[in-house]
Design an enzyme around this catalytic site. Sequence first.
Site, PDB file in Angstrom:
ATOM      1  CG  HIS A  17     -55.129  59.895  27.875  1.00 41.04           C
ATOM      2  ND1 HIS A  17     -54.675  59.248  26.762  1.00 41.04           N
ATOM      3  CD2 HIS A  17     -56.460  60.111  27.674  1.00 41.04           C
ATOM      4  CE1 HIS A  17     -55.675  59.069  25.913  1.00 41.04           C
ATOM      5  NE2 HIS A  17     -56.772  59.597  26.444  1.00 41.04           N
ATOM      6  CE  LYS A  41     -65.173  53.424  19.914  1.00 41.47           C
ATOM      7  NZ  LYS A  41     -64.661  54.545  20.707  1.00 41.47           N
ATOM      8  NE  ARG A  90     -60.266  66.023  23.487  1.00 36.91           N
ATOM      9  CZ  ARG A  90     -60.366  64.924  22.779  1.00 36.91           C
ATOM     10  NH1 ARG A  90     -59.310  64.383  22.245  1.00 36.91           N
ATOM     11  NH2 ARG A  90     -61.537  64.346  22.586  1.00 36.91           N
ATOM     12  CB  SER A 127     -55.911  57.875  21.559  1.00 37.68           C
ATOM     13  OG  SER A 127     -55.550  57.992  22.907  1.00 37.68           O
TER      14      SER A 127
END
Length: 162
Positions: A17, A41, A90, A127
């Site tokens: 990040h 969440k 990514r 994460s």
Amino acid sequence: MTGAICPGSFDPVTNGHLDVIGRAAAQFDRVIVTVMINQNKRGLFTVDERIDMLRDATTDLPNVEVASWQGLLVDFARERGVGAIVKGLRGANDFDYELQMAQMNQKLSGVDTLFIATNPTYSYLSSSLVKEVATFGGDVTGMLPDEVHKRLLTRIAERAGQ
């Protein structure tokens, strides 16, 4: 003045990040790192804790500010007068998902999304994966800022003791 938003959950912030945030900060006069709130969440860290960790981790970037937002990101961009969203990618799976969101955001508001290819050093980092590995005792040293790493291990120990 040009500005951009770098959104994410940042639960917790990783060195991947920070690589994207730093590279965005080199391209824009102002970067707002935005912790997105999703009531569905439950994060390992509270939104306020994530904001604190991000502020600590970006103190060397004077044009970076940290905020949080719940709702449509384009509404936040409009409110803050920002015309770009910066996302790190990514791989191809990230692109498929992010492209659809970018096109929706452009349609809704005219806000463009710029993609930064993740530095290969961090291409495996997420994460979620870092939390999972650390929870099972794996060594995640070097994947997070040192202070975030300490906080992660403390939180995992607290949760294990419950």
